[in-house]
Scaffold this motif. Structure first.
Motif, PDB file in Angstrom:
ATOM      1  N   UNK A   2       0.817  -1.213   0.000  1.00 32.72           N
ATOM      2  CA  UNK A   2       0.000   0.000   0.000  1.00 32.72           C
ATOM      3  C   UNK A   2       0.849   1.260   0.000  1.00 32.72           C
ATOM      4  N   UNK A   3       1.898   1.271   0.792  1.00 32.41           N
ATOM      5  CA  UNK A   3       2.798   2.436   0.813  1.00 32.41           C
ATOM      6  C   UNK A   3       3.463   2.619  -0.548  1.00 32.41           C
ATOM      7  N   UNK A   7       2.297   1.668  -3.434  1.00 34.43           N
ATOM      8  CA  UNK A   7       1.288   2.109  -4.400  1.00 34.43           C
ATOM      9  C   UNK A   7       1.062   3.620  -4.291  1.00 34.43           C
ATOM     10  N   UNK A   8       0.933   4.103  -3.049  1.00 35.45           N
ATOM     11  CA  UNK A   8       0.742   5.548  -2.859  1.00 35.45           C
ATOM     12  C   UNK A   8       1.977   6.318  -3.338  1.00 35.45           C
ATOM     13  N   UNK A   9       3.156   5.786  -3.035  1.00 36.25           N
ATOM     14  CA  UNK A   9       4.385   6.439  -3.500  1.00 36.25           C
ATOM     15  C   UNK A   9       4.378   6.559  -5.020  1.00 36.25           C
TER      16      UNK A   9
END
Lengths: 155, 155, 155, 155, 155, 155
Positions: A55-56, A58-60
């Motif tokens: 998830x981190x 993907x956001x990055x």
């Protein structure tokens, strides 16, 4: 053939696209992060960390796409109308795909490549304590659509 | 083994390093951009564009290293005391090496990897009109020195 | 009902708005900073500091609106065509209103909310030596106009 | 009493802290996002969206803390050595807590407040299609430790 | 006559341009960096450093143009469709010209001025060890075309 | 004499300062914005706009100083411990002075110059509707203190 970012005297410039029409354009890029078996097992182990590490990343990747004109010196700042970053755990590590869409005057290949590489960097940051030997590899445009040069698909 | 960026409940956080001592740390990362023969020939052709294309990529890499904490969600903002990005044209494309140095509380592996990838993106942007099929590959930490975990070298 | 930022498998993405028409859209948001009597008296006392404290907060809010897509992970980078931030001293502290206008494909509610909150943070920074207990409260969209979902007004 | 960001003629400046000693400092801030019952139910419903909505907000808050000196005009750019952002779903909405730690020359209250507000903005962006009436409220410093003025705790 | 960035009560705001038509607009700005004879000789000496010093300044100027809305508080974030920065070594130092083009709702004079000044700062950074007394001078708009106020040329 | 930002082969790099001691350093830079009589009269006219125009420029300068490493490609990101920007209306326009202080490993001349130039750009943006012919001139370091090379004062 010329490098379009360089003028006749070889000096870098941001190419004039003011006369180009606005059209819907997409680009898909992909890449992989190669990881140790241990790192893959942790990502696969199904408790919260796995979700969050991907998830981190993907956001990055999504936020990275928005930073493309800050990172690439001669890139035009353009509208981004859709960004999707997918990460899939495989035996060798994690496969990353980014799809970027805009309705603007230039293509979004650089934005798609930037999304993949920043997602890859974000993922490595999450697991480097476990696997300091992670490798980013095979980052490349898979296809683009729209614009004057038309569609292109990796053969 | 745990992912150090995730706390006991699996939630992402920026790890507390306030008690870690300041020490000199370095990291070297490398990577390659695979290009077509035509693109390599243009880069090698010795007129100004070559210098500028590599020069733009080099600056992109150095500035990219400074943007690491903006790009990597959980990366600490740290001092950067030296950054060197080298690009060398080879038959298959361009080899990139970044060496980053700091005297701070955390390592600079992510900064070195970011410098390599942003330099690679910057280079691709310069030649994508000639070679839309360029590939970034083999981006990895080669070695790091300093810090509590000590020196590490890719075997 | 779905969260529009999440795709069918629940993964975060920047929603595709490339097909949405460009239309004029506005949004007004408001909020308050609750302050001590002493802090309010200083802000009201009519010498230069007062003007500057509110002036700094106002500029922070306007510049904050422009940073919305940097701050909000899945927010589209859009054109901002007008931003107005007003601060009014009241007995309990300072009331902040932000009005944002654009002609683009998405609404500007997040930009208006960001302008209010960053102005509030900027104001607190100016007076925290006098009042370390300041509170930001009641930050909310008051109304929006334009776009497919049409006008909305807080009831 | 004076506003420390303003000099004797009332002009804004970044206060000189070069002579202040480096010491470990922490700050905890909190705040709440008030949501409709429907929005709370979606966040609680236990499928992936819930995790992601809070996860995106958490990352926004951590990255927001790093952007504090970009957002707050007179804030010093300082080292951040640890940031933790927690979100908890309650009946009225979501409670947010941010804890920030540094070893530097100034306090991190503004960084903690910024982490809370940007996390709140990030959360609202994820659910505004469901609940356009969300409200950010009660954002405030709960405690700080370290520095010349010593510890402070909201009474 | 009024300052258009200030509303009727004198408060700063970003002026509403949402109703203005999109049209092609250009602006050219120029400026000079005055240097010592020794610094000019080094820049002229024809080995690689010369190219790189000007090359770094040129990239700084182009990237600086993209940062204009981050730097100028009330500037609209607009599309940039072409940026060209030229540096020429003369006896007194280096002459810088920037030409910026857009098809948007506001002019690009500030972008052209920002490109010149950031290129000048970038150049000074490259040679300040040789010449700490460098001076930036005569930075000004030379001409603009397009927009409602029409063409303007320095007389 | 060499350009310290270029290595032995003439390639740009961020110079290694990791071994340099931390010491208190200051730098003062100045510059002027030349304006029409009408523009000066408006700035002097004593109603709110005057204060705000200078106030916006002052904030732009302070925030600009913090962006120096983003703007200047090879500049080290360093701590800034104090920034003061002063603007004074004179008959020919506005005189700007910036004083920057740090306790770090490199000097702050570039930060002082950046503060002056960004303040000047911010001022021009506020009055360009009245005076499109404004000129930034005489931007230069006046003095620096601290560091290995010691104090320097413009003669």
């Amino acid at each position: 053939m010329n490098l379009t970012h360089l003028d006749e005297s070889g000096q870098a410039r941001m190419v004039d696209v003011s006369e180009k029409p606005i059209s819907v354009r997409t680009s898909t890029a992909s890449g992989r992060v190669l990881l140790s078996e241990e790192a893959v097992a942790i990502l696969r182990s199904g408790d919260t960390p796995k979700g969050d590490a991907l998830g981190v990343a993907r956001i990055a990747g999504i936020m990275g796409a928005k930073k493309t004109p800050d990172l690439i010196p001669l890139c035009h700042p353009i509208a981004l109308h859709g960004v999707k970053v997918s990460l899939e755990i495989v035996d060798e590590g994690v496969e990353i795909t980014a799809r970027v869409k805009t309705a603007d005057k230039t293509g979004v290949e650089m934005e798609a490549l930037t999304a993949v590489t920043v997602a890859a960097l974000g993922l490595i940051d999450m697991i480097k304590a476990v696997d300091p030997a992670a490798v980013i590899t095979d980052v490349r445009v898979e296809e683009k659509t729209g614009g004057k040069t038309g569609d292109w698909r990796r053969s």
